[in-house]
Motif scaffolding. Structure first.
Motif, PDB file in Angstrom:
ATOM      1  N   ARG A  31       0.956  -1.605   0.291  1.00 37.94           N
ATOM      2  CA  ARG A  31       0.285   0.332   0.248  1.00 37.94           C
ATOM      3  C   ARG A  31       1.023   1.819   0.013  1.00 37.94           C
ATOM      4  NH1 ARG A  31      -4.566  -1.902   4.857  1.00 37.94           N
ATOM      5  NH2 ARG A  31      -2.929  -2.695   5.558  1.00 37.94           N
ATOM      6  N   ARG A  32       2.089   1.108   0.250  1.00 39.20           N
ATOM      7  CA  ARG A  32       3.474   2.478   0.168  1.00 39.20           C
ATOM      8  C   ARG A  32       3.962   2.562  -0.987  1.00 39.20           C
ATOM      9  NH1 ARG A  32       5.022   2.391   6.423  1.00 39.20           N
ATOM     10  NH2 ARG A  32       6.207   4.376   5.206  1.00 39.20           N
ATOM     11  N   LEU A  33       3.718   1.497  -2.121  1.00 40.34           N
ATOM     12  CA  LEU A  33       4.045   2.213  -3.259  1.00 40.34           C
ATOM     13  C   LEU A  33       3.978   3.761  -4.045  1.00 40.34           C
ATOM     14  CD1 LEU A  33       4.095  -1.347  -4.418  1.00 40.34           C
ATOM     15  CD2 LEU A  33       6.494  -0.533  -3.387  1.00 40.34           C
ATOM     16  N   ASP A  34       5.190   3.907  -3.952  1.00 45.06           N
ATOM     17  CA  ASP A  34       4.766   5.468  -4.540  1.00 45.06           C
ATOM     18  C   ASP A  34       4.866   5.394  -6.337  1.00 45.06           C
ATOM     19  OD1 ASP A  34       5.266   8.418  -6.069  1.00 45.06           O
ATOM     20  OD2 ASP A  34       6.742   8.670  -4.193  1.00 45.06           O
ATOM     21  N   LEU A  35       3.321   5.229  -6.968  1.00 46.02           N
ATOM     22  CA  LEU A  35       3.490   5.221  -8.240  1.00 46.02           C
ATOM     23  C   LEU A  35       3.717   6.963  -9.179  1.00 46.02           C
ATOM     24  CD1 LEU A  35       0.120   4.218  -7.804  1.00 46.02           C
ATOM     25  CD2 LEU A  35       1.845   2.584  -8.118  1.00 46.02           C
ATOM     26  N   GLU A  36       4.412   7.418  -8.351  1.00 50.60           N
ATOM     27  CA  GLU A  36       4.279   8.430  -9.325  1.00 50.60           C
ATOM     28  C   GLU A  36       6.178   9.011  -9.462  1.00 50.60           C
ATOM     29  OE1 GLU A  36       2.481  10.554 -11.065  1.00 50.60           O
ATOM     30  OE2 GLU A  36       0.645   8.816  -9.834  1.00 50.60           O
ATOM     31  N   CYS A  84      -5.092 -13.378 -11.201  1.00 50.29           N
ATOM     32  CA  CYS A  84      -4.236 -14.885 -10.146  1.00 50.29           C
ATOM     33  C   CYS A  84      -3.986 -14.633  -9.152  1.00 50.29           C
ATOM     34  CB  CYS A  84      -2.497 -15.613 -10.795  1.00 50.29           C
ATOM     35  SG  CYS A  84      -2.336 -15.905 -11.882  1.00 50.29           S
ATOM     36  N   ALA A  85      -4.169 -13.066  -8.510  1.00 50.77           N
ATOM     37  CA  ALA A  85      -4.657 -12.238  -7.417  1.00 50.77           C
ATOM     38  C   ALA A  85      -5.905 -12.486  -6.317  1.00 50.77           C
ATOM     39  CB  ALA A  85      -3.759 -11.034  -6.867  1.00 50.77           C
ATOM     40  N   GLU A  86      -6.882 -12.482  -7.655  1.00 50.33           N
ATOM     41  CA  GLU A  86      -8.385 -12.340  -8.169  1.00 50.33           C
ATOM     42  C   GLU A  86      -8.250 -13.449  -7.186  1.00 50.33           C
ATOM     43  OE1 GLU A  86     -12.067 -11.591  -7.315  1.00 50.33           O
ATOM     44  OE2 GLU A  86     -10.395 -10.459  -7.463  1.00 50.33           O
ATOM     45  N   ASP A  96      -9.217 -11.146   6.481  1.00 48.64           N
ATOM     46  CA  ASP A  96      -8.216 -11.638   6.257  1.00 48.64           C
ATOM     47  C   ASP A  96      -7.109 -10.445   6.792  1.00 48.64           C
ATOM     48  OD1 ASP A  96      -5.219 -12.339   5.344  1.00 48.64           O
ATOM     49  OD2 ASP A  96      -5.432 -14.559   5.920  1.00 48.64           O
ATOM     50  N   PRO A  97      -5.997 -10.837   7.707  1.00 47.06           N
ATOM     51  CA  PRO A  97      -5.220  -8.843   7.005  1.00 47.06           C
ATOM     52  C   PRO A  97      -4.247  -8.681   6.370  1.00 47.06           C
ATOM     53  CG  PRO A  97      -4.387 -10.472   8.772  1.00 47.06           C
ATOM     54  CD  PRO A  97      -6.189 -11.010   8.360  1.00 47.06           C
ATOM     55  N   MET A  98      -4.891  -9.736   5.597  1.00 52.85           N
ATOM     56  CA  MET A  98      -3.697  -9.401   4.202  1.00 52.85           C
ATOM     57  C   MET A  98      -5.001  -8.904   2.784  1.00 52.85           C
ATOM     58  SD  MET A  98      -1.000 -12.069   2.352  1.00 52.85           S
ATOM     59  CE  MET A  98      -2.630 -12.413   1.185  1.00 52.85           C
ATOM     60  N   VAL A  99      -5.677  -8.770   3.234  1.00 53.90           N
ATOM     61  CA  VAL A  99      -6.528  -8.767   2.393  1.00 53.90           C
ATOM     62  C   VAL A  99      -6.753  -7.445   1.491  1.00 53.90           C
ATOM     63  CG1 VAL A  99      -8.766  -8.594   1.016  1.00 53.90           C
ATOM     64  CG2 VAL A  99      -8.787 -10.510   2.598  1.00 53.90           C
ATOM     65  N   PRO A 100      -6.293  -6.408   2.156  1.00 59.97           N
ATOM     66  CA  PRO A 100      -6.342  -5.168   2.103  1.00 59.97           C
ATOM     67  C   PRO A 100      -5.070  -4.621   1.494  1.00 59.97           C
ATOM     68  CG  PRO A 100      -7.758  -4.791   4.071  1.00 59.97           C
ATOM     69  CD  PRO A 100      -7.260  -6.436   4.167  1.00 59.97           C
ATOM     70  N   GLY A 101      -4.038  -4.609   1.092  1.00 60.97           N
ATOM     71  CA  GLY A 101      -3.086  -4.726   0.838  1.00 60.97           C
ATOM     72  C   GLY A 101      -2.967  -5.564  -0.297  1.00 60.97           C
ATOM     73  N   ALA A 102      -3.498  -6.977  -0.446  1.00 60.33           N
ATOM     74  CA  ALA A 102      -3.046  -7.628  -1.365  1.00 60.33           C
ATOM     75  C   ALA A 102      -4.194  -7.043  -2.801  1.00 60.33           C
ATOM     76  CB  ALA A 102      -3.372  -8.750  -1.388  1.00 60.33           C
ATOM     77  N   ARG A 104      -5.348  -3.317  -3.061  1.00 58.50           N
ATOM     78  CA  ARG A 104      -4.492  -2.480  -3.436  1.00 58.50           C
ATOM     79  C   ARG A 104      -3.645  -2.590  -4.090  1.00 58.50           C
ATOM     80  NH1 ARG A 104      -3.926   2.339  -5.212  1.00 58.50           N
ATOM     81  NH2 ARG A 104      -2.178   3.474  -4.687  1.00 58.50           N
ATOM     82  N   LEU A 105      -2.633  -3.798  -4.077  1.00 60.05           N
ATOM     83  CA  LEU A 105      -1.859  -4.498  -5.483  1.00 60.05           C
ATOM     84  C   LEU A 105      -1.965  -4.843  -6.198  1.00 60.05           C
ATOM     85  CD1 LEU A 105       1.674  -4.591  -5.375  1.00 60.05           C
ATOM     86  CD2 LEU A 105       1.936  -6.627  -4.552  1.00 60.05           C
ATOM     87  N   GLN A 106      -3.220  -5.431  -6.017  1.00 55.93           N
ATOM     88  CA  GLN A 106      -4.352  -5.862  -7.424  1.00 55.93           C
ATOM     89  C   GLN A 106      -3.996  -4.276  -8.365  1.00 55.93           C
ATOM     90  OE1 GLN A 106      -7.841  -7.586  -6.404  1.00 55.93           O
ATOM     91  NE2 GLN A 106      -7.788  -9.193  -7.832  1.00 55.93           N
ATOM     92  N   GLN A 107      -5.173  -3.624  -7.593  1.00 61.14           N
ATOM     93  CA  GLN A 107      -5.251  -2.451  -8.119  1.00 61.14           C
ATOM     94  C   GLN A 107      -3.936  -2.138  -9.122  1.00 61.14           C
ATOM     95  OE1 GLN A 107      -7.396  -0.047  -5.209  1.00 61.14           O
ATOM     96  NE2 GLN A 107      -9.084  -1.383  -5.333  1.00 61.14           N
ATOM     97  N   VAL A 108      -2.968  -1.931  -8.888  1.00 58.49           N
ATOM     98  CA  VAL A 108      -2.026  -1.405  -9.236  1.00 58.49           C
ATOM     99  C   VAL A 108      -0.338  -1.555  -9.689  1.00 58.49           C
ATOM    100  CG1 VAL A 108      -2.471   0.806  -7.164  1.00 58.49           C
ATOM    101  CG2 VAL A 108      -0.622  -0.086  -6.996  1.00 58.49           C
ATOM    102  N   MET A 109      -0.540  -3.110  -9.678  1.00 57.21           N
ATOM    103  CA  MET A 109       0.505  -4.247 -10.822  1.00 57.21           C
ATOM    104  C   MET A 109       1.349  -3.436 -11.683  1.00 57.21           C
ATOM    105  SD  MET A 109       2.749  -5.919  -9.410  1.00 57.21           S
ATOM    106  CE  MET A 109       2.700  -7.313  -8.133  1.00 57.21           C
TER     107      MET A 109
END
Length: 214
Positions: A31-36, A84-86, A96-102, A104-109
């Motif tokens: 969740r803390r990857l800078d896309l810009e 694959c993540a889906e 599951d605590p991992m779901v929100p971060g996963a 987010r990564l799914q949206q921006v990979m």
């Protein structure tokens, strides 16, 4: 490795981290990857150069790193990762605590500055030969971790992911990876939003250590 910038010219300063801080605060960052903020090729090449010093099973060679910074290619590979993540996330409990971060990564990979695929020559051993299997994966996985440590030392981050391997052949076709080469993971690379990370919650050492006998 091709690139307009040489690894020897990387000038990004290191963070002020002790060895213990580096080892205990290098996290999978979702969740803390800078896309810009752009990532310099030289910094990634330097991280790979460091990763090549990692131990290898049987001192085996054959590592090759595929770095993707072309926008269209990232989108194509990121879409496969998202599929694959889906499939994986559907099997997890909603709380599951991992779901929100996963998610987010799914949206921006496909939007991160770079995607890195470590590969190794050959195919994983078939059957139950544990020595050969351990040697094969032991020749690439330590390098992936060293790569993440090297990124962290610069203020960048990544996420240890291998879920796309469920569709490895599709990714190989997009990137032209030969059939006799095995992909070991897919690592998004970006600057992190902030550089302070805490150690993860893990088992207490007395729960996982035995001395002299099981």
């Amino acid at each position: 490795m091709a690139g307009a910038e040489s690894a020897s010219h990387s000038s990004t300063p290191l963070l002020s981290l002790t060895t213990e801080e580096l080892l205990t605060t290098t996290r999978t960052v979702r969740r803390r990857l800078d896309l810009e903020r752009p990532v310099a090729r030289a910094d990634v090449e330097r991280a790979i150069e460091i990763a090549l010093q990692a131990p290898r099973g049987g001192n085996k060679g054959g590592l090759r790193w595929l770095v993707i910074d072309d926008a269209a290619t990232k989108q194509s590979v990121g879409a496969i990762w998202g599929e694959c993540a889906e499939e994986y996330l559907r099997r997890l409990p909603a709380d599951d605590p991992m779901v929100p971060g996963a998610r987010r990564l799914q949206q921006v990979m496909g939007q991160v500055p770079m995607l890195v695929i470590p590969t190794i020559q050959g195919c994983p051993p078939q059957g139950s030969n544990r020595v050969r299997t351990a040697s094969f994966w032991g020749s690439v996985l330590p390098a992936m971790w060293s790569f993440m440590l090297a990124l962290r030392a610069k203020g960048m981050g990544s996420a240890w992911t291998q879920i796309h391997l469920a569709q490895e052949e599709r990714v190989a076709r997009i990137l032209g990876i030969p059939s006799e080469v095995t992909q070991a993971g897919l690592l998004p690379v970006a600057w992190t939003i902030g550089t302070r990370f805490k150690p993860a919650r893990r088992e207490r050492v007395e729960k996982v250590v035995a001395w002299n006998a099981w």
